[in-house]
Design a protein around this motif. Structure first.
Motif, mmCIF file in Angstrom:
data_model
loop_
_atom_site.group_PDB
_atom_site.id
_atom_site.type_symbol
_atom_site.label_atom_id
_atom_site.label_comp_id
_atom_site.label_asym_id
_atom_site.label_seq_id
_atom_site.Cartn_x
_atom_site.Cartn_y
_atom_site.Cartn_z
ATOM 1 N N GLU A 121 15.312 59.300 -17.697
ATOM 2 C CA GLU A 121 15.239 57.898 -17.304
ATOM 3 C C GLU A 121 13.844 57.514 -16.835
ATOM 4 O O GLU A 121 13.408 56.380 -17.018
ATOM 5 C CB GLU A 121 16.253 57.604 -16.201
ATOM 6 N N GLU A 156 9.957 56.071 -26.060
ATOM 7 C CA GLU A 156 10.454 54.702 -26.182
ATOM 8 C C GLU A 156 9.766 53.975 -27.326
ATOM 9 O O GLU A 156 10.398 53.208 -28.061
ATOM 10 C CB GLU A 156 10.242 53.956 -24.867
ATOM 11 N N ARG A 205 24.236 60.677 -24.335
ATOM 12 C CA ARG A 205 23.751 60.092 -23.086
ATOM 13 C C ARG A 205 22.224 59.968 -23.102
ATOM 14 O O ARG A 205 21.660 59.024 -22.543
ATOM 15 C CB ARG A 205 24.213 60.957 -21.916
ATOM 16 N N ASP A 235 21.528 56.840 -25.079
ATOM 17 C CA ASP A 235 21.967 55.672 -24.322
ATOM 18 C C ASP A 235 21.005 55.357 -23.180
ATOM 19 O O ASP A 235 20.698 54.191 -22.913
ATOM 20 C CB ASP A 235 23.377 55.901 -23.760
ATOM 21 N N THR A 236 20.527 56.403 -22.509
ATOM 22 C CA THR A 236 19.602 56.218 -21.390
ATOM 23 C C THR A 236 18.309 55.567 -21.852
ATOM 24 O O THR A 236 17.804 54.623 -21.229
ATOM 25 C CB THR A 236 19.303 57.570 -20.720
ATOM 26 N N GLN A 238 18.793 51.887 -22.845
ATOM 27 C CA GLN A 238 18.877 51.015 -21.674
ATOM 28 C C GLN A 238 17.500 50.755 -21.079
ATOM 29 O O GLN A 238 17.181 49.621 -20.692
ATOM 30 C CB GLN A 238 19.804 51.629 -20.620
ATOM 31 N N ARG A 239 16.675 51.795 -21.007
ATOM 32 C CA ARG A 239 15.311 51.619 -20.494
ATOM 33 C C ARG A 239 14.523 50.678 -21.399
ATOM 34 O O ARG A 239 13.745 49.841 -20.929
ATOM 35 C CB ARG A 239 14.594 52.974 -20.401
ATOM 36 N N ARG A 269 15.767 48.291 -23.339
ATOM 37 C CA ARG A 269 16.281 46.931 -23.112
ATOM 38 C C ARG A 269 15.695 46.339 -21.835
ATOM 39 O O ARG A 269 15.311 45.162 -21.799
ATOM 40 C CB ARG A 269 17.804 46.961 -23.029
ATOM 41 N N ASP A 270 15.646 47.128 -20.785
ATOM 42 C CA ASP A 270 15.117 46.637 -19.515
ATOM 43 C C ASP A 270 13.658 46.204 -19.652
ATOM 44 O O ASP A 270 13.247 45.171 -19.107
ATOM 45 C CB ASP A 270 15.229 47.717 -18.436
ATOM 46 N N SER A 300 15.470 41.596 -25.769
ATOM 47 C CA SER A 300 16.241 42.812 -26.040
ATOM 48 C C SER A 300 17.621 42.532 -26.603
ATOM 49 O O SER A 300 18.329 43.454 -27.005
ATOM 50 C CB SER A 300 16.400 43.621 -24.749
ATOM 51 N N THR A 307 24.847 47.395 -29.518
ATOM 52 C CA THR A 307 25.597 48.646 -29.458
ATOM 53 C C THR A 307 26.755 48.575 -30.441
ATOM 54 O O THR A 307 27.529 47.616 -30.420
ATOM 55 C CB THR A 307 26.166 48.884 -28.044
ATOM 56 N N TYR A 310 23.471 52.316 -32.686
ATOM 57 C CA TYR A 310 22.805 51.067 -32.347
ATOM 58 C C TYR A 310 22.258 50.390 -33.602
ATOM 59 O O TYR A 310 22.041 51.017 -34.641
ATOM 60 C CB TYR A 310 21.666 51.323 -31.354
#
Length: 243
Positions: A95, A158, A192, A195-196, A199-200, A202-203, A209, A214, A220
């Motif tokens: 993360e 990323e 996971r 997914d982690t 999410q980072r 998207r943030d 985003s 999903t 994705y």
């Protein structure tokens, strides 16, 4: 010759890793303290960092945070090598921007392989210099991402994840394929992990985003998103009428 910085407070581990990396054709830099490791990072600009968590002074996670928040070092791949191998520890490291996570005790051969895989991923040359969709612009030449003109600071993983989604926009990409193409075939990750990082991503992309969808139970998809009475053309900035 690629330079690998190993930061670990155990001298025996430093010697073991440095010896095997040198035999595999890498130049190895070492540090036993996080403060000294940060100095080497800023002066030597290594190609990859192998980082322990439990370090004297500030710990490895704090150093990872500093590294990823600095423009000059944020793109350097980081492999966490630590005795803190619980799932929660691995997830936290990922993360925060780590590209891989290897618990101790470890296989030296596997470590060298993962170092090479991480460097190969970082060096993979894109077929197109720039990708655009939904207000997102990814420039390979400048290694830069912008969201509606705003600069977005991404880690190396990323950046590659976003690039893969952009190249495959409109198509569903499974988690297993993302693990293979972004992390490497031999990366022993889980869903996971993907997914982690999603999410980072998207943030960080924030308002643009919403195109990262999903697909439950599969993976994705980066879907071109309709905007008012038009949509973003998938290869340019031109807005095309919807009707």
């Amino acid at each position: 010759m690629k330079r690998v910085l190993v930061i670990d407070d155990d001298q025996d581990i430093l010697d073991l890793v440095a010896y095997n990396l040198s035999r595999s054709g890498f130049r190895c830099l070492t540090a036993q303290k996080s403060s000294y490791g940060m100095e080497i990072l800023m002066t030597e600009n290594p190609d990859l960092v192998i980082l322990d968590i439990m370090l004297p002074g500030f710990n490895g996670l704090k150093l990872l945070e500093e590294l990823k928040n600095n423009d000059s070092t944020s793109r350097i791949p980081v492999i966490m090598l630590t005795a803190k191998g619980e799932e929660s520890d691995r997830i936290l490291g990922l993360e925060m921007g780590a590209d891989d996570y290897i618990p101790k005790p470890f296989s030296v051969r596997e470590l060298v392989l993962r170092v090479q895989r991480s460097l190969d991923r970082a060096e993979s040359s894109p077929q197109t210099p720039r990708l655009k969709c939904n207000g997102i612009s990814l420039d390979f030449d400048r290694y830069e991402v912008r969201a509606e003109g705003r600069a977005v600071l991404l880690t190396a993983t990323e950046f590659k994840l976003l690039a893969f989604l952009l190249r495959n926009k409109g198509h569903v990409v499974s988690r297993s394929r993302l693990l293979e193409k972004v992390w490497g075939y031999h990366f022993e990750g889980t869903s996971r992990t993907v997914d982690t990082h999603i999410q980072r991503l998207r943030d960080k992309l924030n308002s643009v985003s919403h195109g990262i969808k999903t697909v439950r139970g599969v993976g994705y998809k980066l879907e071109p998103v309709a905007i008012e009475n038009g949509w973003h053309d998938q290869s340019s900035k031109v807005m095309v009428s919807a009707g």
